[in-house]
Design a protein around this motif. Structure first.
Motif, PDB file in Angstrom:
ATOM      1  N   ARG A 152      -2.294  11.885  -3.423  1.00 19.36           N
ATOM      2  CA  ARG A 152      -1.030  11.847  -4.177  1.00 19.36           C
ATOM      3  C   ARG A 152      -1.261  11.985  -5.681  1.00 19.36           C
ATOM      4  O   ARG A 152      -0.451  12.600  -6.369  1.00 19.36           O
ATOM      5  N   LEU A 163      -5.249   8.371   0.602  1.00 15.90           N
ATOM      6  CA  LEU A 163      -3.898   8.907   0.425  1.00 15.90           C
ATOM      7  C   LEU A 163      -3.481   8.851  -1.041  1.00 15.90           C
ATOM      8  O   LEU A 163      -2.818   9.777  -1.535  1.00 15.90           O
ATOM      9  N   MET A 164      -3.872   7.793  -1.744  1.00 15.98           N
ATOM     10  CA  MET A 164      -3.558   7.695  -3.176  1.00 15.98           C
ATOM     11  C   MET A 164      -4.252   8.799  -3.966  1.00 15.98           C
ATOM     12  O   MET A 164      -3.649   9.398  -4.859  1.00 15.98           O
ATOM     13  N   ILE A 214       0.887   4.173  -2.804  1.00 14.37           N
ATOM     14  CA  ILE A 214       0.674   5.577  -2.429  1.00 14.37           C
ATOM     15  C   ILE A 214       1.797   6.431  -3.007  1.00 14.37           C
ATOM     16  O   ILE A 214       1.558   7.479  -3.605  1.00 14.37           O
ATOM     17  N   GLU A 219       0.835  -1.209   0.000  1.00 17.43           N
ATOM     18  CA  GLU A 219       0.000   0.000   0.000  1.00 17.43           C
ATOM     19  C   GLU A 219       0.867   1.255   0.000  1.00 17.43           C
ATOM     20  O   GLU A 219       0.585   2.211  -0.728  1.00 17.43           O
ATOM     21  N   ALA A 237      -5.538   3.967   2.671  1.00 15.98           N
ATOM     22  CA  ALA A 237      -4.573   3.947   1.567  1.00 15.98           C
ATOM     23  C   ALA A 237      -5.183   4.570   0.316  1.00 15.98           C
ATOM     24  O   ALA A 237      -4.521   5.327  -0.395  1.00 15.98           O
TER      25      ALA A 237
END
Length: 191
Positions: A105, A101-102, A50, A46, A98
């Motif tokens: 990002r 957060l992805m 990310i 993960e 996760a």
């Protein structure tokens, strides 16, 4: 007025600051990964996704960036994507999974995708071709300061404020620099 007299240099310096953000965002995940693992119970797969999501988004944007820099102009496009990056930093800071957060990002990667090619286009518009190599080399060199900021200073800020508050602070600074860029920048000297 001082801005008019030195506009090209002010545009150049602000563009350098935007590239510092790009370098910071791409490198920062390595420093805060222990915090992410501990707080969100992430595994290495993960964490890798990310981290990679920034680079995938950044890479996928390079052809559209080139097209839009020519059709829309660097001032509007750099500002818009830089604002999107500030939103991405906020999404990242508030992420509880996760996947969240992805998404943050990915928004950061898209948002920072213009902060190399855009300023290079501005250098060609505002400076003589004789200075392009020197100014672009200085630009890239200054941008690497983002890697430095994403090291010890980020560790210090994360210990002081926590990683979430640190990213919110960076997002606020990113937002301010993007607005300042829009206020000062022009696509060409006669605009």
């Amino acid at each position: 007025m001082i801005i008019e007299k030195h506009r090209r240099w002010i545009i150049y310096l602000i563009s350098c600051r935007l590239d510092i953000f790009s370098q910071f965002y791409r490198s920062s995940i390595a420093v805060i990964s222990p915090n992410l693992i501990e707080e969100l119970n992430l595994d290495t797969e993960e964490l890798g996704l990310i981290s990679a999501s920034f680079f995938y988004a950044f890479a996928m944007m390079q052809i559209p960036v080139g097209i839009y820099l020519d059709s829309v102009g660097p001032r509007f496009f750099i500002t818009t994507l830089s604002l999107l990056a500030a939103v991405g930093a906020i999404v990242f800071a508030y992420g509880e999974s996760a996947e969240a957060l992805m998404v943050g990002r990915i928004l950061l990667g898209v948002g920072m995708a213009c902060n190399l090619l855009g300023p290079l286009k501005l250098i060609t518009a505002w400076f003589s071709p004789l200075y392009f190599a020197t100014l672009s080399a200085i630009f890239v060199s200054v941008g690497t300061a983002g890697n430095i900021v994403a090291a010890t200073p980020l560790v210090w800020l994360t210990e002081l404020l926590g990683w979430r508050s640190t990213f919110l602070l960076v997002s606020a600074i990113n937002l301010f620099i993007a607005i300042l860029f829009y206020w000062v920048a022009r696509d060409y000297p006669d605009n």
